[in-house]
Design a protein around this motif. Structure first.
Motif, PDB file in Angstrom:
ATOM      1  N   GLN A 147      -4.891  -5.341 -15.396  1.00  0.00           N
ATOM      2  CA  GLN A 147      -3.820  -5.380 -14.412  1.00  0.00           C
ATOM      3  C   GLN A 147      -2.825  -6.502 -14.701  1.00  0.00           C
ATOM      4  OE1 GLN A 147      -3.842  -6.777 -10.007  1.00  0.00           O
ATOM      5  NE2 GLN A 147      -4.712  -4.721  -9.957  1.00  0.00           N
ATOM      6  N   ILE A 160      -7.629  -1.784 -10.260  1.00  0.00           N
ATOM      7  CA  ILE A 160      -8.378  -3.013 -10.519  1.00  0.00           C
ATOM      8  C   ILE A 160      -9.163  -2.985 -11.821  1.00  0.00           C
ATOM      9  CG2 ILE A 160      -8.563  -3.586  -8.075  1.00  0.00           C
ATOM     10  CD1 ILE A 160     -11.419  -2.531  -8.155  1.00  0.00           C
ATOM     11  N   GLY A 205      -1.525  -3.093  -7.177  1.00  0.00           N
ATOM     12  CA  GLY A 205      -2.623  -4.046  -7.110  1.00  0.00           C
ATOM     13  C   GLY A 205      -3.987  -3.390  -6.958  1.00  0.00           C
ATOM     14  N   ALA A 206      -3.999  -2.106  -6.583  1.00  0.00           N
ATOM     15  CA  ALA A 206      -5.279  -1.419  -6.393  1.00  0.00           C
ATOM     16  C   ALA A 206      -5.840  -0.875  -7.699  1.00  0.00           C
ATOM     17  CB  ALA A 206      -5.116  -0.273  -5.394  1.00  0.00           C
ATOM     18  N   ALA A 256       0.827  -1.205   0.000  1.00  0.00           N
ATOM     19  CA  ALA A 256       0.000   0.000   0.000  1.00  0.00           C
ATOM     20  C   ALA A 256       0.865   1.259   0.000  1.00  0.00           C
ATOM     21  CB  ALA A 256      -0.926   0.000   1.215  1.00  0.00           C
ATOM     22  N   ARG A 268       1.293  -6.930 -14.235  1.00  0.00           N
ATOM     23  CA  ARG A 268       1.920  -8.000 -13.441  1.00  0.00           C
ATOM     24  C   ARG A 268       2.933  -8.790 -14.266  1.00  0.00           C
ATOM     25  NH1 ARG A 268       0.014  -9.595  -8.441  1.00  0.00           N
ATOM     26  NH2 ARG A 268      -1.915  -8.618  -7.753  1.00  0.00           N
TER      27      ARG A 268
END
Lengths: 370, 353
Positions: B136, B132, B129-130, B65, B140
């Motif tokens: 995504q 969305i 990762g947020a 985060a 990755r």
């Protein structure tokens, strides 16, 4: 004869349409793309905010997992919910106990009945997390298959509808008397009319335990098989009292919840009492802050929980789900169980909703069998 | 066995390249992400837990985060990214480098929000990762991207005047990533004072078959294209080629002539690996003095120019005498290229018909 057949056909069509009409409201609630939370009314407003995105903590925060959004389903609303794509419509779990029951059914594959309006349904895999405002209680078991993960610290007080101070600071003993008595109890000049939330409410069970009541008195309105929602200030008539989550009161007063029952016209004389003379919050207006003195003290302070299948957060188990485990890991800044204070933490959001850090971060296991 | 290896390498060529890049990041994380170009301002990355600035070169987890911050100074921890009245929404995004200003080309994104009660933004999510929405999984898989946020309007279709803040990132195939740290010197738009370039002109003439046909070069063989300004988010510089002349005194035969422009690619003076295509130079021929015998070619437009191109010409009617020319030059730098001085060579070739 032909005419009769036509009439019969028309009637049959009418019935079918009526059935569709009943099913439609359930479609209004979208399915979740990821994990699903159900259960406690007390926790729902804060989890709704965290999962749908909010800035009440001072910065935009949204809890996601593995690249997907999550779904938190309210305790009250349409009688049936569909939580995941293609999943069954099942009775909406109304409260902490119902949420845990639904989670157990989701694990075992046994049928679940949320309410009388919806038939029992198999809901395997449809619930991942149960919101619970009460602890494991007698179901605690060191080898339990469920894990109660501390979410935040709440406290239970009572709301009352009155124009004088008779009910402003009831003691534990007075509350016990009020809820056990089979005859009306008078405090000062006020004849108290006790009410109680529906039987699956975690706030109900915690409150009764806190004041030492095992059998409700006959003066308690809606004492059996009722559907009275918890944390709804608008339902109280004159001189009525009801257990009320301090966190929910703070959140509603601060204007961060979707529905503010405190602001309802019928709640103009409703206030949150100060059990044993200790106020549940400080501040005024829309800037209420939980009073840690009240929250931390027995018997009214309580930890609240998110309940999950233990195997899914146990890294040595084949069912281990790292994403779910991260979601419940308080050390993660934007997990559901974080208790940070910086604006971009989930803890900051939860404070606005009236939750402080839980007294312990230790997971409690419960239910040796499901 | 050797053949088999070759075939395998060809089949997974992209992956092999990405792995090599990933190794480099692990070894030299701090200096493998190039400086960010085109952001409205510095975009520092902080820990969402306490706002502390993440040190340059830190390798981060995909789901860690993080938040964006306009300043690295702890005293400015509550500083906001200033918005503008036309801003309606906010989105965080991950995009290919150079596509930050084009929402339709973003790889992944997420809805965000203004600071409550304002049109400003505070602590936008930098958590990979947020993001969305979109794709995504492409992020990755690894590669070079930008992460940032945009002030938006028109239901997230267009950018608002608050513009876009971002920083370059490099993602490894395992999801670990590193980022470019702003130097803190202010906006990183490609508009520093040094944003100009030199153009050397070569005057090439051909022998006049019957009489004099000649090309007189400008007084200076260097044309500077400067005065950079942001136009639609792109660094746009302008200049003038300088006066030059074609003298055709073949009044008897007057076969005519063609003047042709060629331009070499632009090379960054500080880093020869940074190259901008010649198509980014626009050339608009013009006559300094009217000459009825001369036909000017249409301008070459910056961004879509093609060279060689005709600058001007005359036909087999009458000798033009002395034709005096100049040209307006316009250079548009691609958004993904670092600021600096770029050099090129423009050649005018005069040929008799």
């Amino acid at each position: 004869m032909k005419m009769k057949k036509v009439v019969a056909l028309g009637a049959a069509v009418g019935v079918a349409l009526a059935g569709l009409g009943l099913a439609l409201p359930a479609n209004a609630e979208p399915v979740s793309n990821g994990y699903v939370l159900v259960g406690s009314d007390t926790l729902q407003d804060s989890t709704n905010a965290l999962l749908n995105g909010t800035s009440v903590g001072g910065a935009p925060v949204r809890v996601t997992s593995a690249g997907t959004s999550l779904g938190s389903f309210d305790a009250f609303g349409s009688t049936a919910i569909q939580t995941k794509t293609g999943g069954a419509y099942f009775g909406r779990p109304a409260g902490s106990g119902a949420g845990v029951t639904a989670l157990r059914a989701s694990i075992t594959g046994n049928t679940y009945t949320g309410n009388a309006a919806v038939p029992a349904r198999v809901i395997t895999g449809q619930v991942d997390i149960a919101r619970s405002s009460s602890g494991a209680g007698s179901n605690a078991n060191t080898n339990g298959l469920l894990a109660y993960v501390p979410y935040g610290r709440d406290a239970v007080a009572y709301a009352y509808n009155g124009t004088n101070s008779d009910l402003a600071a009831l003691t534990t003993a007075q509350l016990k008397q009020i809820y056990e008595s089979n005859t009306p109890v008078t405090i000062g000049s006020t004849v108290v009319k006790p009410r109680i939330p529906q039987s699956s409410s975690g706030t109900r069970s915690f409150f009764l335990s806190a004041i030492g009541v095992t059998t409700l008195g006959t003066t308690v309105g809606d004492s059996t098989a009722n559907t009275t929602p918890e944390n709804d200030a608008s339902i109280l008539g004159a001189d009525e009292i009801i257990p009320f989550s301090a966190a929910s009161w703070v959140a509603q007063a601060n204007g961060v919840t979707g529905v503010n029952t405190i602001a309802a016209a019928s709640a103009v004389n409703v206030k949150l009492g100060s059990p044993n003379g200790v106020a549940p919050f400080t501040g005024t207006g829309t800037s209420l802050v939980p009073n840690s003195t009240f929250y931390n003290a027995a018997p009214f302070g309580r930890d609240t929980y998110l309940v999950v299948e233990y195997a899914r957060i146990n890294s040595s188990d084949a069912k281990y789900d790292a994403n779910l485990a991260n979601l419940l890991d308080p050390s993660k800044t934007q997990s559901l169980t974080n208790t940070g204070t910086f604006a971009s933490t989930t803890g900051a959001v939860k404070r606005k909703f009236g939750f402080l850090a839980p007294s312990s971060t230790t997971i409690i296991r419960a239910y040796a069998t499901l | 066995m050797f053949r088999k290896n070759i075939v395998r390498a060809a089949a997974v060529g992209v992956v092999v390249v990405a792995l090599v890049a990933g190794s480099a990041v692990a070894a030299h994380a701090a200096d493998t992400v190039p400086p960010t170009v085109g952001s409205k301002g510095p975009y520092y990355i902080g820990d969402a837990g306490d706002g502390s600035i993440i040190p340059a070169g830190t390798e981060l987890d995909f789901d860690y985060a993080l938040i964006g911050m306009p300043s690295a100074d702890p005293a400015d921890i509550e500083a906001v990214f200033p918005g503008t009245p036309d801003g309606e929404t906010v989105r965080t995004f991950i995009s290919p480098r150079g596509s930050e200003h084009t929402p339709a080309q973003w790889t992944a994104w997420a809805d965000s929000a203004f600071k409550t009660g304002t049109k400003d933004v505070i602590y936008p999510a930098v958590t990979l990762g947020a993001q969305i929405l979109g794709n995504q999984s492409t992020v990755r898989a690894g590669g070079n991207f930008s992460i940032g946020f945009a002030f938006m309007k028109n239901n997230n279709l267009n950018l608002a005047d608050g513009d876009v803040y971002f920083t370059y990132i490099t993602v490894q195939p395992n999801g670990k990533w590193t980022f470019a740290t702003p130097d803190g010197s202010g906006p990183v738009d490609p508009e520093p004072s040094a944003d100009s370039f030199d153009v050397n002109l070569e005057a090439v003439t051909t022998s006049a078959p019957d009489g004099a046909l000649s090309l007189v070069a400008p007084a200076s063989n260097t044309a500077t294209i400067g005065n950079p300004a942001l136009v639609d988010g792109l660094s746009t510089s302008t200049g003038s080629l300088g006066d030059f002349s074609v003298v055709d005194e073949r009044f008897q035969t007057h076969p005519g002539w063609t003047l042709t422009t060629t331009v070499t690619q632009f090379t960054n003076a500080a880093d020869s690996s940074k190259i901008i295509n010649a198509s980014q130079l626009g050339v608009a021929p013009k006559l300094v003095e009217p000459n009825a015998a001369v036909t000017l070619a249409n301008p070459q437009v910056a961004g879509s120019a093609t060279y060689p191109s005709v600058f001007a010409q005359t036909g087999d009617t009458a000798a033009a005498g002395t034709a005096k020319f100049n040209a307006d030059l316009k250079f548009v730098s691609p958004v993904n290229m670092p600021a600096g001085t770029y050099t090129s060579k423009l050649t005018l070739t005069l040929a008799s018909k």
